[in-house]
Structures are given as C-alpha cells and as structure tokens.
Design an enzyme around this catalytic site. Structure first.
Site, PDB file in Angstrom:
ATOM      1  N   LYS A 161      77.507  -0.834  40.015  1.00  0.00           N
ATOM      2  CA  LYS A 161      76.606   0.160  40.618  1.00  0.00           C
ATOM      3  C   LYS A 161      76.186   1.231  39.615  1.00  0.00           C
ATOM      4  O   LYS A 161      75.141   1.848  39.777  1.00  0.00           O
ATOM      5  CB  LYS A 161      77.244   0.768  41.855  1.00  0.00           C
ATOM      6  CG  LYS A 161      77.395  -0.273  42.949  1.00  0.00           C
ATOM      7  CD  LYS A 161      77.678   0.306  44.297  1.00  0.00           C
ATOM      8  CE  LYS A 161      77.660  -0.770  45.371  1.00  0.00           C
ATOM      9  NZ  LYS A 161      78.712  -1.800  45.190  1.00  0.00           N
TER      10      LYS A 161
HETATM   11  C1  LIG Z   1      78.578  -3.100  45.768  1.00  0.00           C
HETATM   12  C2  LIG Z   1      79.370  -4.201  45.181  1.00  0.00           C
HETATM   13  C3  LIG Z   1      79.102  -5.560  45.459  1.00  0.00           C
HETATM   14  C4  LIG Z   1      78.041  -5.982  46.448  1.00  0.00           C
HETATM   15  O1  LIG Z   1      76.739  -5.751  45.968  1.00  0.00           O
HETATM   16  P1  LIG Z   1      75.492  -5.684  46.975  1.00  0.00           P
HETATM   17  O2  LIG Z   1      74.370  -5.200  46.149  1.00  0.00           O
HETATM   18  O3  LIG Z   1      75.885  -4.687  48.047  1.00  0.00           O
HETATM   19  O4  LIG Z   1      75.290  -7.049  47.524  1.00  0.00           O
HETATM   20  C5  LIG Z   1      79.837  -6.529  44.810  1.00  0.00           C
HETATM   21  N1  LIG Z   1      80.826  -6.201  43.949  1.00  0.00           N
HETATM   22  C6  LIG Z   1      81.131  -4.914  43.669  1.00  0.00           C
HETATM   23  C7  LIG Z   1      82.243  -4.628  42.739  1.00  0.00           C
HETATM   24  C8  LIG Z   1      80.416  -3.870  44.256  1.00  0.00           C
HETATM   25  O5  LIG Z   1      80.745  -2.595  43.970  1.00  0.00           O
END
Ligand SMILES: *Cc1c(COP(=O)(O)O)cnc(C)c1O
Length: 518
Positions: A161
């Site tokens: 993120k």
């Molecule tokens: C947020 C997240 C996901 C999922 O991603 P999306 O964009 O919500 O599908 C997968 N792995 C990690 C470590 C995350 O922080």
C-alpha cells in the site's frame, strides 16, 4: 461462442460486443491520434453515470462520486508497440511519469515528473532483499524459470500500500498547496492501511491525520509502527472497542456534512482513483523485468481483498500491456473467487467474515469491484446502477444468466481464480523457505499457492509480493520453525516512546478532539 446469449434477466437485452481487450485493434496512427485526443479530453465519470465529467485533481481530493459510484476515466489510453519499446528501459520514476501523464492532464508535466521523482526513490523503498537493487523500487525475484515474485513491499511500512499512498501524499500536498487549502484526513485502521497512510502524510504541508485504531487489538509491531511517529500533525486515537466501532465513528463523522465541511475532513480510502492509477505502473515494470521483448505474454497472480490491486492489473491489460491471465487469489474470504467461478457477487455479512492469517484480505465486500463490473458489462452506467440497486435490495447479483457472462466471458478479461487456506499458506511458506531460502508473507503465499495450482506448462507467472514476512512472524514461525530476519531499522521499534490518545468509542468525543487539534 458456444453459449446461448439468451437468459432470463432483463439485462440480457443489451448488445454483446466483446473483444479480447489486449488485442489492439485499429492502426498505429489511429492509436497515436487517440492518445493525442485523450490528452485534451481526459476526464473522469462515475461508474453509475451521475454528475458531470471531472478532471483528475477534482476527484483526487474527493471520495465516492455524488451518485455513490466510483470514478473511472472516460476511456483507457492504449499503449502502442513503440511506447512499450520506449518504456522498457525506463527507471521506475520515469515509467510512472509516462503512465500517469496519460491520465493526469491538469498538472503541468514538469511538476508531475518532479512528483514521480520524489515519490519513487531508493531511500523510500530501501527494504529490499539482500542482493537486489533498491533503485528498481519493485525488484523482480526469480524462483524458477517462468515463476517470479515482484517485491512491492519495500517501502516504510513493508506492505504494497505504500506504493500508492506515498504518491497520494505527494499529490495531496501539491494540489492543496496550489489551491491554498488544508485537509484533515480521518480514517480507521485495523493495522496496515493506517500506518501506510501516516507514513505517506508524514511532514506534508497542509495535511493532518486523525487515525482511529481499536485499542489493544493490533500486534505490538503494528502499534509501534504507528504510535512511535512523533510528527505533530499525526494523531493516533486508540478507541475502546473493535475495528468496526472505529469505522462506524469515521462514517458518523463523515456523514455530518456541516462538520465535514467546517473541519475539511478528507479520506484516503481504497476507492480513490489515484491509488488504483499508481498501481498500474508496477504491472508494466514487472512485465518489462520478466520478459525480454514485447511479444511475450505474462500472467500476474494477485492476492486480493478490496480488488484495488487486481483492478490496476485489469486496467493495464485494457491499455494493451501483454497480460494473458490475471490469477485472482483469495483467502477463506472467497467472495471474489465465487464471482469468477459463478458470476454471482454475494458480499458477506460481518459475522460471516473469517479472521485469517492473511488479515489484509479479510473482506466482506470488495470496494473497488464496481470498476471492473462497469467494464465487464461494456461500460453502461445504467446497468451498473441497476446492479448496485439489486445488490442493495437483495444482497447479491447474478450475471451468469446475462449476455455478458455468455458472450464476453470472464476468461476474455483474463480472469481465473482460486482460494488459499491457512494450511495452503503454511505449506507454501514452508516450501519456498525450503527450496529457495526465502521467507514470504502470508498474503504473498496465498497468491503463490493459487499460481502454482493454475499454472500451465510454459507460462511466465509474476506473483505480486504484497507484504514482508517479518510483519507476520508468528505464522512464519508456525510454517518454518524460525522467525524471519528483521531489518535493522525495525529492531527495538517496540521500545520507542509512543504518541497515542485513548478515547471512548463515541463520535462526539472524536469530533471534539478534532475541533481542538486542527
Ligand atoms: C491490502 C492488501 C492486500 C489486498 O489488496 P486489495 O487491493 O485490497 O485487493 C493484499 N495483501 C496485503 C499485504 C495488503 O495489505
């Protein structure tokens, strides 16, 4: 097509005109012209068709469209063979600039370029594995010929993120500065998103962050990561209660239009278009890293929760990046696997949502999914509105009887899917440790599990690595018997002084705290 396009639903009356999205049609010059026009006309519309076309910077600072839909560009720019050739050797920041500038026409080119250069630097993405180059931002780790990990989690919070939120922080600061405005970001977190947002907004002019977290419910490491930030513009509020209580408070405060306007309350939620846009870049970067020329195709395996990450992959494919398949992986919370297999989208109740060892994928509904559905049903906003109305009334919708399911087929959009369970995660983490001496986290393990299951001989598969093993050390130890190594910067972080205010689970208390501190 062998399936009949007749079905019971009223939705079947619409025409079916599918094409394989990654097969570019039209001549070279048609595409050049198309791209030229787009630079003049790039505007954003709600998936549900309400409101007027907006420019990028106007939707950047907002959330949902006024009609409750999500913003999408009026059409996707298409990449030409020449563009792909020119981009192959670019640095991450240069590539980000090229892709972003197709979608952002209301920030001067030199400013956008400077923002990309500030955002994607080796000192922000320094936590890569030994032997890999932090200058790559998202280094590619090859496990076997045709099976790779794309490291997306080398930023300050060790989760992917950061890649989108770090860009958002710089775009917000730029645009607020240009408008002479300020913004107070209010959010709720159960762990990862909150810290990524705080690190992204750290030291940004004109921005304060009020982040609610459930008191005592996060891991000591997650607490330390957030609460040890000493920036005076970042406020950690630990709420007596659960994550849902924190989220309800955010909703209650945001629903108070007067308070929201008076105190310039904003959000960084996962439906923000700029976050999806930022994520398109690493699909291109990963493709170039895993191939030698642009005639090759790849598959991406994506651990999926809110559908933001894989939505970016879908858009990269629509733009003409040679992606064959998008391998969607869920954990036990299999809402989206069910859709890909059956055409039924059935969000779960909170009580039906499993708490798993890949917690960032523990979702009940997928907040970005509406963007894909919009494209899947040929972009007709009245159909999207109708589907979301059905969803509201009936709790689910079913595309399996419709023209689109029969004619375009989910496969033409590249989607295949699978579910990975706790036992699968453990087995995959163990085998990667045993065979390659690499530690992977639980979310990455979900994607790799499904990728291995669905991989065909000769496929070139890139598994997106979304977090680092050291964030989930108990599960890693359960799988391998040892704890993952820690980066030096994080050793002792749990002993640093913490800056957090404990607050009752009440929106009135939170409002008065904000009023006192803006
Ligand atoms: C947020 C997240 C996901 C999922 O991603 P999306 O964009 O919500 O599908 C997968 N792995 C990690 C470590 C995350 O922080």
């Amino acid at each position: 097509m062998t399936e009949s396009c007749a079905g019971g639903s009223r939705l079947t009356s619409l025409v079916c005109n599918s094409t394989l999205p990654h097969r570019l049609h039209g001549s070279f010059w048609a595409m050049v012209f198309d791209n030229f026009l787009r630079r003049i006309l790039m505007k954003y519309l709600s998936t549900r068709g309400g409101g007027k076309p907006e420019s990028f910077c106007d939707i950047l600072l907002g959330g949902l469209a006024p009609d409750g839909g999500l913003y999408l560009p009026m059409s996707y720019p298409r990449v030409t063979a020449n563009m792909l050739n020119d981009w192959r050797e670019l640095s991450y920041a240069e590539l980000a600039y090229e892709i972003l500038s197709l979608y952002i026409v209301d920030i001067p080119h030199k400013d956008l370029r400077a923002i990309c250069e500030r955002t994607y630097t080796a000192d922000v993405y320094k936590y890569c594995r030994d032997g890999y180059n932090p200058e790559d931002i998202t280094p590619l780790v090859t496990l076997d010929s045709g099976l790779h990990l794309l490291e997306l989690s080398n930023g300050p919070t060790l989760a992917f993120k950061d890649i989108a939120l770090q860009l958002l922080g710089n775009l917000f600061e730029y645009e607020l500065g240009r408008r002479g405005e300020v913004m107070n970001i209010l959010g709720a977190t159960s762990g990862d998103t909150g810290s990524a947002a705080e690190y992204a907004m750290l030291g940004k002019k004109g921005i304060k962050v009020f982040m609610l977290s459930p008191e005592g419910k996060m891991s000591p490491f997650q607490r330390a990561q957030m609460y040890s930030l000493q920036d005076p513009n970042i406020f950690n509020l630990a709420v007596h209660g659960m994550f849902d209580d924190a989220q309800d408070i955010v909703k209650a405060v945001s629903d108070d239009a007067e308070f929201k306007a008076k105190y310039k309350i904003g959000a960084v939620n996962s439906i923000n278009w700029a976050r999806v846009l930022a994520q398109i870049v690493y699909y291109f970067k990963g493709y170039f890293s895993a191939t030698k020329n642009n005639d090759e195709v790849v598959d991406f395996a994506v651990p999926t929760g809110n559908f933001g990450n894989i939505c970016a992959g879908h858009i990269a494919r629509m733009m003409g990046l040679p992606i064959d398949r998008l391998i969607l992986s869920t954990n036990e919370n299999d809402v989206l696997d069910e859709f890909v297999r059956t055409g039924v989208y059935r969000p779960r109740k909170n009580s039906e949502t499993h708490v798993t060892s890949s917690p960032s994928m523990d979702i009940s509904k997928a907040s970005n999914f509406e963007r894909f559905v919009h494209d899947f049903i040929d972009g007709d906003p009245s159909v999207v509105s109708e589907l979301w109305k059905i969803l509201k009334d009936k709790g689910q919708f079913d595309l399996s009887g419709t023209t689109w399911w029969a004619c375009t087929r989910i496969k033409d959009f590249g989607f295949v899917s699978g579910v990975s369970t706790h036992a699968d995660r453990l087995a995959t983490i163990r085998s990667v440790w045993k065979n390659y001496r690499l530690m992977i986290d639980t979310h990455t393990a979900d994607a790799l599990t499904v990728a291995r299951r669905l991989r065909r001989p000769g496929d070139n598969v890139i598994v997106l690595e979304t977090a680092q093993a050291m964030k989930f050390e108990e599960t890693i130890r359960e799988a391998t018997g040892s704890y993952p190594a820690s980066h030096a910067d994080f050793i002792g972080i749990e002993d640093l002084p913490q800056r957090v205010v404990i607050i009752p689970a009440s929106s009135a208390e939170v409002k008065s705290f904000i009023a006192d501190n803006v």
